[in-house]
Write a protein that holds these residues in place. Structure first.
Motif, PDB file in Angstrom:
ATOM      1  N   GLU A 157       0.819  -1.212   0.000  1.00  6.83           N
ATOM      2  CA  GLU A 157       0.000   0.000   0.000  1.00  6.83           C
ATOM      3  C   GLU A 157       0.855   1.266   0.000  1.00  6.83           C
ATOM      4  OE1 GLU A 157      -2.955   2.323   3.138  1.00  6.83           O
ATOM      5  OE2 GLU A 157      -2.709   0.150   3.282  1.00  6.83           O
ATOM      6  N   LYS A 158       1.903   1.302   0.822  1.00  5.11           N
ATOM      7  CA  LYS A 158       2.703   2.512   1.004  1.00  5.11           C
ATOM      8  C   LYS A 158       3.779   2.698  -0.057  1.00  5.11           C
ATOM      9  CE  LYS A 158       2.232   3.505   5.920  1.00  5.11           C
ATOM     10  NZ  LYS A 158       2.456   4.906   6.241  1.00  5.11           N
ATOM     11  N   HIS A 159       4.316   1.585  -0.588  1.00  5.07           N
ATOM     12  CA  HIS A 159       5.460   1.691  -1.499  1.00  5.07           C
ATOM     13  C   HIS A 159       5.263   0.801  -2.733  1.00  5.07           C
ATOM     14  CE1 HIS A 159       7.655   3.823   1.663  1.00  5.07           C
ATOM     15  NE2 HIS A 159       7.244   2.893   2.495  1.00  5.07           N
ATOM     16  N   PRO A 160       4.263   1.104  -3.560  1.00  4.56           N
ATOM     17  CA  PRO A 160       4.069   0.280  -4.771  1.00  4.56           C
ATOM     18  C   PRO A 160       5.208   0.505  -5.773  1.00  4.56           C
ATOM     19  CG  PRO A 160       2.627   2.207  -4.798  1.00  4.56           C
ATOM     20  CD  PRO A 160       3.295   2.195  -3.451  1.00  4.56           C
ATOM     21  N   ASN A 161       5.536  -0.545  -6.493  1.00  4.58           N
ATOM     22  CA  ASN A 161       6.514  -0.463  -7.589  1.00  4.58           C
ATOM     23  C   ASN A 161       7.888   0.007  -7.134  1.00  4.58           C
ATOM     24  OD1 ASN A 161       4.410  -1.153  -9.453  1.00  4.58           O
ATOM     25  ND2 ASN A 161       3.759   0.997  -9.436  1.00  4.58           N
ATOM     26  N   ASN A 162       8.289  -0.418  -5.937  1.00  4.95           N
ATOM     27  CA  ASN A 162       9.619  -0.090  -5.434  1.00  4.95           C
ATOM     28  C   ASN A 162      10.438  -1.381  -5.374  1.00  4.95           C
ATOM     29  OD1 ASN A 162      11.718   0.154  -3.192  1.00  4.95           O
ATOM     30  ND2 ASN A 162      11.054   2.280  -3.356  1.00  4.95           N
ATOM     31  N   ASN A 163      11.578  -1.397  -6.064  1.00  5.44           N
ATOM     32  CA  ASN A 163      12.363  -2.630  -6.158  1.00  5.44           C
ATOM     33  C   ASN A 163      12.835  -3.123  -4.803  1.00  5.44           C
ATOM     34  OD1 ASN A 163      12.095  -2.727  -8.939  1.00  5.44           O
ATOM     35  ND2 ASN A 163      13.988  -1.595  -9.327  1.00  5.44           N
ATOM     36  N   ASN A 164      13.279  -2.215  -3.940  1.00  6.95           N
ATOM     37  CA  ASN A 164      13.733  -2.625  -2.606  1.00  6.95           C
ATOM     38  C   ASN A 164      12.602  -3.227  -1.795  1.00  6.95           C
ATOM     39  OD1 ASN A 164      16.403  -1.748  -2.995  1.00  6.95           O
ATOM     40  ND2 ASN A 164      15.867   0.352  -2.436  1.00  6.95           N
ATOM     41  N   VAL A 165      11.429  -2.635  -1.918  1.00  9.53           N
ATOM     42  CA  VAL A 165      10.267  -3.145  -1.199  1.00  9.53           C
ATOM     43  C   VAL A 165       9.849  -4.502  -1.755  1.00  9.53           C
ATOM     44  CG1 VAL A 165       7.823  -2.753  -0.715  1.00  9.53           C
ATOM     45  CG2 VAL A 165       9.460  -0.885  -0.466  1.00  9.53           C
ATOM     46  N   GLU A 166       9.924  -4.638  -3.073  1.00 12.14           N
ATOM     47  CA  GLU A 166       9.565  -5.928  -3.684  1.00 12.14           C
ATOM     48  C   GLU A 166      10.435  -7.055  -3.135  1.00 12.14           C
ATOM     49  OE1 GLU A 166       7.170  -7.000  -5.702  1.00 12.14           O
ATOM     50  OE2 GLU A 166       6.261  -5.019  -5.426  1.00 12.14           O
ATOM     51  N   GLU A 167      11.713  -6.764  -2.913  1.00  9.22           N
ATOM     52  CA  GLU A 167      12.612  -7.780  -2.358  1.00  9.22           C
ATOM     53  C   GLU A 167      12.181  -8.169  -0.944  1.00  9.22           C
ATOM     54  OE1 GLU A 167      17.277  -8.144  -0.958  1.00  9.22           O
ATOM     55  OE2 GLU A 167      16.745  -6.750  -2.560  1.00  9.22           O
ATOM     56  N   ILE A 168      11.813  -7.190  -0.134  1.00 11.26           N
ATOM     57  CA  ILE A 168      11.348  -7.474   1.227  1.00 11.26           C
ATOM     58  C   ILE A 168      10.051  -8.276   1.194  1.00 11.26           C
ATOM     59  CG2 ILE A 168      10.559  -6.444   3.397  1.00 11.26           C
ATOM     60  CD1 ILE A 168      12.356  -4.026   2.718  1.00 11.26           C
ATOM     61  N   ILE A 169       9.147  -7.885   0.298  1.00 13.07           N
ATOM     62  CA  ILE A 169       7.866  -8.584   0.175  1.00 13.07           C
ATOM     63  C   ILE A 169       8.084 -10.034  -0.237  1.00 13.07           C
ATOM     64  CG2 ILE A 169       5.778  -8.742  -1.239  1.00 13.07           C
ATOM     65  CD1 ILE A 169       5.699  -5.675  -1.236  1.00 13.07           C
ATOM     66  N   GLN A 170       8.991 -10.259  -1.174  1.00 13.76           N
ATOM     67  CA  GLN A 170       9.265 -11.633  -1.615  1.00 13.76           C
ATOM     68  C   GLN A 170       9.789 -12.484  -0.466  1.00 13.76           C
ATOM     69  OE1 GLN A 170      11.837 -11.554  -5.046  1.00 13.76           O
ATOM     70  NE2 GLN A 170      10.365 -10.445  -6.314  1.00 13.76           N
ATOM     71  N   GLU A 171      10.693 -11.916   0.337  1.00 16.82           N
ATOM     72  CA  GLU A 171      11.232 -12.663   1.474  1.00 16.82           C
ATOM     73  C   GLU A 171      10.146 -12.941   2.501  1.00 16.82           C
ATOM     74  OE1 GLU A 171      14.895 -11.630   3.253  1.00 16.82           O
ATOM     75  OE2 GLU A 171      15.810 -10.928   1.399  1.00 16.82           O
ATOM     76  N   ALA A 172       9.291 -11.950   2.757  1.00 18.70           N
ATOM     77  CA  ALA A 172       8.210 -12.138   3.727  1.00 18.70           C
ATOM     78  C   ALA A 172       7.229 -13.204   3.243  1.00 18.70           C
ATOM     79  CB  ALA A 172       7.488 -10.818   3.974  1.00 18.70           C
ATOM     80  N   ASN A 173       6.862 -13.164   1.973  1.00 14.59           N
ATOM     81  CA  ASN A 173       5.935 -14.161   1.430  1.00 14.59           C
ATOM     82  C   ASN A 173       6.539 -15.552   1.439  1.00 14.59           C
ATOM     83  OD1 ASN A 173       3.670 -12.571   0.913  1.00 14.59           O
ATOM     84  ND2 ASN A 173       4.462 -11.881  -1.065  1.00 14.59           N
ATOM     85  N   SER A 174       7.829 -15.630   1.107  1.00 14.33           N
ATOM     86  CA  SER A 174       8.508 -16.927   1.131  1.00 14.33           C
ATOM     87  C   SER A 174       8.492 -17.519   2.538  1.00 14.33           C
ATOM     88  CB  SER A 174       9.947 -16.765   0.639  1.00 14.33           C
ATOM     89  OG  SER A 174      10.659 -17.978   0.754  1.00 14.33           O
TER      90      SER A 174
END
Length: 242
Positions: A157-174
């Motif tokens: 919600e806060k940081h869409p389309n941010n590469n650094n955030v995408e990496e954190i999201i991927q780790e959290a989902n994994s």
């Protein structure tokens, strides 16, 4: 990792190779957060993820070996904490496992030292006797899963389309998907890394996710069991909206 042909050895040696491969594969799974396995001509080659010069590898026995015991060329560095010397020699299958545990303990001790803030939760210590072998119980898994889910939703919600955030999201989902499969020690270490990367990326976002659920609340919920802490459960479940 080189897989030899079993028929190149007498039966007892081939059987020993099979058994040590089974043990080493289990060790690879148990310590996947610390080491990775490289493709080499060795039977098995562990490499410390965070340090190029730390390794543990097991070679293929001599094809002329008669077994009883089967000896495997074995090399690892470091072989003790007070120096960076290398062990070089031969070991049977039981000794190899013992040597590995000694080596991984040294690597873990090194990894516990940090000169920056990347590892911000080093004070979280898993004290459960089964932390090395068992996952969190069902209640703890739900708390951890919900926390990660909330983190992902907030970041999207806060940081869409941010590469650094995408990496954190991927780790959290994994981690979310693997919680039931991981030991307490590994799950909590990976959880800590997600939070560390989040704080490094944006302290304000980190505060938004984490401040309401104080560090001690999370620690007690995960390490002592939610059923013994009803007031803390109410606090964190209110925060997480569950």
């Amino acid at each position: 990792m080189a897989i030899p042909n079993p028929k190149d050895f007498i039966y007892i040696v081939a059987k020993d190779i099979q058994e040590i491969l089974f043990s080493l594969r289990n060790l690879e799974a148990d310590y996947s957060d610390i080491v990775k396995v490289l493709e080499t001509q060795q039977l098995y080659y562990f490499h410390d993820i965070s340090h190029n010069d730390f390794y543990f590898h097991v070679g293929i026995p001599d094809k002329k070996s008669k077994g009883a015991p089967t000896l495997f060329p074995t090399y690892f560095k470091p072989d003790r904490l007070d120096s960076e010397s290398t062990f070089s020699g031969e070991a049977n299958k039981n000794q190899i496992v013992e040597y590995f545990y000694e080596w991984i303990s040294i690597v873990a001790d090194y990894n516990s030292i940090s000169f920056n803030e990347e590892e911000i939760f080093s004070d979280f210590v898993i004290i459960d006797d089964d932390a090395e072998t068992k996952p969190f119980d069902n209640h703890q898994q739900i708390i951890l899963y919900t926390f990660l889910e909330t983190t992902v939703n907030l970041l999207e919600e806060k940081h869409p389309n941010n590469n650094n955030v995408e990496e954190i999201i991927q780790e959290a989902n994994s981690l979310k998907n693997e919680i039931p499969l991981l030991t307490k020690r590994i799950a909590f270490k990976r959880f800590s890394k997600v939070l560390a990367k989040l704080r490094k990326f944006n302290p304000i976002t980190y505060r938004d996710v984490y401040d309401v659920a104080k560090k001690e609340v999370i620690k007690h919920l995960l390490l002592k069991g939610v059923e013994t802490l009803p007031k803390l459960v109410n606090s964190i479940t209110t925060f997480l909206g569950s």
